[in-house]
Design a protein around this motif. Structure first.
Motif, PDB file in Angstrom:
ATOM      1  N   SER A   1      11.553   3.725   8.152  1.00  0.00           N
ATOM      2  CA  SER A   1      11.408   4.394   9.147  1.00  0.00           C
ATOM      3  C   SER A   1      10.427   5.784   8.972  1.00  0.00           C
ATOM      4  CB  SER A   1      12.570   5.002   9.744  1.00  0.00           C
ATOM      5  OG  SER A   1      13.127   5.793   8.715  1.00  0.00           O
ATOM      6  N   PRO A   2      10.068   6.342   9.915  1.00  0.00           N
ATOM      7  CA  PRO A   2       9.152   7.684   9.854  1.00  0.00           C
ATOM      8  C   PRO A   2      10.058   8.901   9.144  1.00  0.00           C
ATOM      9  CG  PRO A   2       8.724   6.726  12.002  1.00  0.00           C
ATOM     10  CD  PRO A   2      10.105   6.110  11.586  1.00  0.00           C
ATOM     11  N   ALA A   3      11.124   8.829   9.179  1.00  0.00           N
ATOM     12  CA  ALA A   3      12.017   9.862   8.195  1.00  0.00           C
ATOM     13  C   ALA A   3      12.193   9.643   7.041  1.00  0.00           C
ATOM     14  CB  ALA A   3      13.146  10.140   9.143  1.00  0.00           C
ATOM     15  N   ASP A   4      11.744   8.598   6.479  1.00  0.00           N
ATOM     16  CA  ASP A   4      11.780   8.123   5.034  1.00  0.00           C
ATOM     17  C   ASP A   4      10.996   8.671   4.046  1.00  0.00           C
ATOM     18  OD1 ASP A   4      13.981   6.342   5.697  1.00  0.00           O
ATOM     19  OD2 ASP A   4      12.844   4.648   5.699  1.00  0.00           O
ATOM     20  N   ILE A   5      11.614   9.074   2.910  1.00  0.00           N
ATOM     21  CA  ILE A   5      11.008   9.890   1.783  1.00  0.00           C
ATOM     22  C   ILE A   5      10.877   8.417   0.778  1.00  0.00           C
ATOM     23  CG2 ILE A   5      10.664  11.612   0.254  1.00  0.00           C
ATOM     24  CD1 ILE A   5      12.700  13.075   1.869  1.00  0.00           C
ATOM     25  N   ILE A   6       9.514   8.434   0.270  1.00  0.00           N
ATOM     26  CA  ILE A   6       9.310   7.265  -0.629  1.00  0.00           C
ATOM     27  C   ILE A   6       9.051   7.833  -2.140  1.00  0.00           C
ATOM     28  CG2 ILE A   6       7.893   5.018  -1.051  1.00  0.00           C
ATOM     29  CD1 ILE A   6       9.753   4.922   1.262  1.00  0.00           C
ATOM     30  N   LEU A   7       9.615   7.118  -3.271  1.00  0.00           N
ATOM     31  CA  LEU A   7       9.063   7.490  -4.665  1.00  0.00           C
ATOM     32  C   LEU A   7       8.665   6.102  -5.227  1.00  0.00           C
ATOM     33  CD1 LEU A   7       9.167   9.061  -7.092  1.00  0.00           C
ATOM     34  CD2 LEU A   7      11.471   8.339  -7.463  1.00  0.00           C
ATOM     35  N   ILE A   8       7.321   6.268  -5.594  1.00  0.00           N
ATOM     36  CA  ILE A   8       6.775   5.137  -6.318  1.00  0.00           C
ATOM     37  C   ILE A   8       6.641   5.520  -7.332  1.00  0.00           C
ATOM     38  CG2 ILE A   8       4.346   3.978  -6.212  1.00  0.00           C
ATOM     39  CD1 ILE A   8       3.646   5.207  -3.508  1.00  0.00           C
ATOM     40  N   LEU A   9       7.278   4.560  -8.398  1.00  0.00           N
ATOM     41  CA  LEU A   9       7.426   4.502  -9.674  1.00  0.00           C
ATOM     42  C   LEU A   9       6.151   4.183 -10.431  1.00  0.00           C
ATOM     43  CD1 LEU A   9      10.983   2.940 -10.124  1.00  0.00           C
ATOM     44  CD2 LEU A   9      10.303   5.591 -10.008  1.00  0.00           C
ATOM     45  N   ASN A  10       5.567   3.293  -9.971  1.00  0.00           N
ATOM     46  CA  ASN A  10       4.411   2.786 -10.597  1.00  0.00           C
ATOM     47  C   ASN A  10       3.103   2.592  -9.397  1.00  0.00           C
ATOM     48  OD1 ASN A  10       2.344   1.287 -12.338  1.00  0.00           O
ATOM     49  ND2 ASN A  10       3.183  -0.784 -12.007  1.00  0.00           N
ATOM     50  N   PRO A  11       2.156   3.424  -9.524  1.00  0.00           N
ATOM     51  CA  PRO A  11       1.353   3.733  -8.225  1.00  0.00           C
ATOM     52  C   PRO A  11       0.174   2.807  -8.545  1.00  0.00           C
ATOM     53  CG  PRO A  11       2.146   5.942  -9.454  1.00  0.00           C
ATOM     54  CD  PRO A  11       2.513   4.876 -10.212  1.00  0.00           C
ATOM     55  N   THR A  12       0.029   2.328  -9.998  1.00  0.00           N
ATOM     56  CA  THR A  12      -1.369   1.712 -10.188  1.00  0.00           C
ATOM     57  C   THR A  12      -1.349   0.438  -9.472  1.00  0.00           C
ATOM     58  OG1 THR A  12      -0.369   0.530 -12.150  1.00  0.00           O
ATOM     59  CG2 THR A  12      -1.433   2.615 -12.415  1.00  0.00           C
ATOM     60  N   GLY A  13      -2.460  -0.478  -9.302  1.00  0.00           N
ATOM     61  CA  GLY A  13      -2.899  -1.585  -8.691  1.00  0.00           C
ATOM     62  C   GLY A  13      -2.745  -1.504  -7.101  1.00  0.00           C
ATOM     63  N   GLY A  14      -2.354  -0.562  -6.232  1.00  0.00           N
ATOM     64  CA  GLY A  14      -2.542  -0.624  -5.007  1.00  0.00           C
ATOM     65  C   GLY A  14      -4.003  -0.160  -4.502  1.00  0.00           C
ATOM     66  N   GLY A  15      -4.433  -0.569  -3.533  1.00  0.00           N
ATOM     67  CA  GLY A  15      -5.824  -0.135  -2.972  1.00  0.00           C
ATOM     68  C   GLY A  15      -5.670   0.488  -1.766  1.00  0.00           C
ATOM     69  N   PRO A  16      -6.726   0.526  -0.814  1.00  0.00           N
ATOM     70  CA  PRO A  16      -6.751   1.079   0.484  1.00  0.00           C
ATOM     71  C   PRO A  16      -6.005   0.369   1.395  1.00  0.00           C
ATOM     72  CG  PRO A  16      -8.889   0.249  -0.067  1.00  0.00           C
ATOM     73  CD  PRO A  16      -8.238   0.336  -1.268  1.00  0.00           C
ATOM     74  N   LEU A  17      -5.785  -1.116   1.271  1.00  0.00           N
ATOM     75  CA  LEU A  17      -5.260  -1.984   2.239  1.00  0.00           C
ATOM     76  C   LEU A  17      -3.812  -1.665   1.899  1.00  0.00           C
ATOM     77  CD1 LEU A  17      -7.056  -5.127   1.936  1.00  0.00           C
ATOM     78  CD2 LEU A  17      -7.040  -3.588   3.815  1.00  0.00           C
ATOM     79  N   THR A  18      -3.358  -1.609   0.876  1.00  0.00           N
ATOM     80  CA  THR A  18      -1.918  -1.296   0.552  1.00  0.00           C
ATOM     81  C   THR A  18      -1.311   0.213   1.160  1.00  0.00           C
ATOM     82  OG1 THR A  18      -1.979  -2.553  -1.574  1.00  0.00           O
ATOM     83  CG2 THR A  18       0.002  -1.128  -1.168  1.00  0.00           C
ATOM     84  N   SER A  19      -2.207   1.120   0.841  1.00  0.00           N
ATOM     85  CA  SER A  19      -1.988   2.438   1.242  1.00  0.00           C
ATOM     86  C   SER A  19      -1.874   2.285   2.921  1.00  0.00           C
ATOM     87  CB  SER A  19      -3.010   3.203   0.813  1.00  0.00           C
ATOM     88  OG  SER A  19      -3.237   3.645  -0.462  1.00  0.00           O
ATOM     89  N   GLN A  20      -2.822   1.611   3.369  1.00  0.00           N
ATOM     90  CA  GLN A  20      -2.794   1.469   5.116  1.00  0.00           C
ATOM     91  C   GLN A  20      -1.433   0.812   5.576  1.00  0.00           C
ATOM     92  OE1 GLN A  20      -5.060   2.891   7.235  1.00  0.00           O
ATOM     93  NE2 GLN A  20      -3.431   2.374   8.559  1.00  0.00           N
TER      94      GLN A  20
END
Length: 710
Positions: free
Chosen positions: A580-599
């Motif tokens: 949901s828009p109120a969620d806070i996310i912690l990414i443990l392994n940020p490698t590998g993702g590109g612009p499509l994953t970010s979008q």
């Protein structure tokens, strides 16, 4: 055990060998089928073996090129399921299998009585296998016994392309051309050799622009005679196949006779036939009777002369042999010679269209191949040649057999009047004796006709008796083999029954075990999955309990943990509970993702993203920033991580948001300063260009011009 009785230095190339099977020998395989054997040369040297297997016996026959192989029972050397014809294939071409106690009538006599009759051993001496083998050799030397023949007295030679050469060399077209030239040279050499040695033959060849693809010769001589007159090695490097056609029934002949093909007379009680032959790689045989009705049409590859004679014998006897071509093929001439009949061939060759039209008029429905059509058209053409006379004969007042006899005489060269007169004479011969004597005195020529018919009937009876004797011999061999096979079969049936029962129990047991193992494996997987699911649920419950207590006691905020920054990781997190828009996310392994994953993550409009370890890629960071989603390092803030969740206090969260605002302000200030500096630099650059453009040039300066101006 090998024993040398007489030692001399001179050995004949073609010795005699006699063998007898040992008691309790098994015909299951060549190792267990054991015999005693005696090998004797014409020079007098004799070698004996008291116990050898079949494989060694055949090896000795090949090694010494044995001429005569003697036995008192040909069936005893055969393996289970093997026929006498197939066994004869194992023997060299020069070898003959001799059944020493077989009479000309095809009856097997007692071996002991035969030996006593010729005084070979003492009358009361018991015959062991080795003594029987010695006696067999002595009987053969006395020319006693019958030679068993499993092959026709003919030879077939096929010439084809050589075997493939090694890699490299000619192109495909040149290689093909060279092979065609090789086949044609071999064909030409073989044809010239056969003609020089006056061997009768037919041949078929598939020619090409540069030579030939294939050639086949059907030679009406034994394979030994061909090898003695033709140097087969000169046909190489072409691929050569050479063999004699196999007989349907193994026949026999006396030792002193040479093999001959039976000659059959056309006078008998069977159908009188017109036979059409189309020889070649595929030989066709067609038969019609003298009334113009189709009797049989057949075709076969490698159809030998002997097989054709056997086929004709089943339906009748020929009065005319026909061919659809000129010159007449050798096979057609040979068959006509065997039956003492004339040969008919058209004066001009018939076209394929004419042949098909002729056959279609003769048969309402036909499914014949081209070879059968050629053979049948030859019969029809010959019948049409005599049809007018045949129609006259059919209208006469004669019996059916008498009409066929008149037609036969007409075909053999008699005119219609003489043929009818001969039939009348035969009728008169059935009158009373007195009238017959008077007629014979007045017409002595009729006696010659009757004698001629009697001779033909005698020849036919002799031929049929020979066939009957061969069949009796074959039946005797089969009966002796059947007895041995029945005993073997009974023991094998018992073994088979025991094996089937044992095998059935084993199969049922193994199948049941296999099914149970599959069920156990499936249950183990289900249990493991349930345990894993239960452990995961327990962990999540524990984390949620801690999260609830922390939220109540310390005013904490929950953070959802994304283990891997990928579309699949986001999908799995969304599957647990929708982001949901109120969620806070912690990414443990940020490698590998590109612009499509970010979008994909930005589409959920999350409030804040913490990253741990590595940084996001520039493209991924730009997409989140463009969508106004803050991205901060987790190490700068007090975040408590659990297994599935993490928590942060409201104070730390506010600090994080303030830090992001400061970073954005600093970034904005840097961008603003960078823009002002770039604008000033651009202004300085343009102003400098303008000053340089307005500055006077002193390269052409003259003082007079300046003074006059003052």
């Amino acid at each position: 055990m090998e024993k040398i009785i007489l030692n001399t230095n001179s050995e004949n190339l073609f010795p005699i060998i006699g063998y007898d099977i040992l008691p309790m020998a098994s015909s299951i395989n060549e190792e267990e089928l054991r015999v005693s054997a005696v090998l004797e040369f014409e020079s007098g040297k004799t070698t004996e073996w008291s116990n050898i297997n079949r494989r060694k016996l055949l090896a000795l026959i090949r090694k010494y090129k044995v001429k005569s192989i003697g036995t008192d029972n040909p069936a005893e050397i055969l393996l289970t399921g093997e026929t006498l014809s197939s066994f004869l294939k194992h023997l060299p071409v020069v070898s003959s299998l001799i059944h020493v106690n077989l009479t000309k009538e095809g009856i097997s006599v007692s071996m002991s009585k035969l030996i006593q009759h010729h005084n070979i051993t003492p009358s009361k001496e018991k015959l062991s296998p080795l003594k029987t083998a010695r006696a067999i050799v002595k009987l053969i030397k006395l020319n006693i016994g019958m030679v068993l023949e499993g092959f026709e007295n003919e030879t077939i030679i096929k010439i084809g392309f050589p075997n493939k050469s090694k890699k490299g060399g000619f192109s495909q077209a040149r290689y093909q051309r060279q092979n065609e030239e090789v086949v044609f040279r071999s064909y030409k050499f073989l044809k010239e050799s056969l003609e020089q040695n006056k061997l009768n033959f037919d041949y078929n060849i598939v020619t090409t622009k540069y030579g030939a693809k294939f050639a086949k010769f059907h030679i009406f001589s034994s394979i030994m005679e061909v090898k003695n007159n033709v140097k087969i090695s000169s046909l190489f490097p072409a691929k050569i196949k050479m063999w004699s056609p196999q007989k349907k029934i193994v026949t026999h002949r006396p030792l002193t006779d040479s093999p001959q093909i039976e000659k059959v007379s056309y006078y008998n009680h069977l159908n009188r036939l017109i036979i059409g032959i189309d020889p070649g790689m595929v030989t066709a045989v067609a038969m019609i009777n003298l009334s113009g009705k189709l009797i049989n049409v057949t075709s076969r590859r490698n159809y030998s002369k002997g097989e054709i004679i056997e086929t004709i014998r089943e339906f009748g006897v020929p009065v005319l042999i026909c061919s659809d071509v000129r010159p007449i093929p050798t096979l057609v001439k040979k068959l006509a010679s065997s039956y003492h009949t004339h040969v008919f061939s058209p004066n001009s060759l018939l076209s394929k269209t004419e042949k098909r039209s002729m056959v279609s008029k003769f048969l309402e429905f036909t499914s014949l191949n081209n070879h059968e059509i050629d053979a049948l058209s030859a019969c029809i053409h010959a019948f049409n040649n005599y049809q007018d006379d045949f129609l006259k004969i059919d209208t006469m007042n004669y019996l059916g057999t008498e009409k066929d006899m008149i037609k036969s005489l007409l075909i053999q060269g008699f005119n219609l009047h003489d043929s009818m007169e001969n039939i009348e004479n035969m009728r008169i011969s059935n009158l009373d004796v007195e009238h017959t004597k008077e007629i014979k005195e007045s017409k002595s020529e009729d006696i010659l006709v009757l004698l001629n018919r009697f001779q033909h009937l005698s020849a036919e009876i002799s031929s049929n008796e020979s066939l009957i004797n061969n069949l009796r011999a074959q039946i005797g061999r089969l009966e002796s083999k059947l007895i041995s096979l029945e005993s073997i079969n009974s023991s094998l049936e018992k073994k088979y029954s025991d094996l089937v029962n044992e095998k059935t129990l084993n199969l049922l047991g193994s199948e049941l075990i296999y099914q149970k193992e599959i069920q156990i494996s499936h249950l183990n997987r289900v249990i493991i999955e349930k345990i894993d699911s239960e452990e995961s649920l327990k962990q999540r419950i524990s984390d949620l309990e801690k999260l609830i207590w922390l939220s109540i006691d310390n005013d904490q905020r929950a953070i959802r943990i994304l283990k891997n920054f990928s579309q699949d990781g986001i999908y799995q997190l969304n599957k647990q509970r929708e982001i949901s828009p109120a969620d806070i996310i912690l990414i443990l392994n940020p490698t590998g993702g590109g612009p499509l994953t970010s979008q994909y993550l930005a589409d959920s409009r999350v409030r804040l993203v913490f990253i741990e370890g590595h940084n996001l890629s520039d493209e991924a960071d730009y997409v989140l920033e463009k969508n106004n989603i803050p991205v901060l390092r987790s190490e700068k803030y007090n975040i408590v991580k659990l297994a599935e969740f993490a928590v942060i206090s409201n104070k730390e969260l506010t600090k994080a948001l303030d830090d992001y605002e400061k970073l954005q302000m600093q970034k904005f200030s840097r961008e603003k300063s960078s823009l002002i500096n770039s604008t000033i630099k651009e202004y300085y650059y343009e102003r400098e260009k303008e000053i340089i453009a307005n500055k006077k040039s002193y390269d052409n300066y003259e003082p007079e011009d300046e003074e006059s101006g003052i």
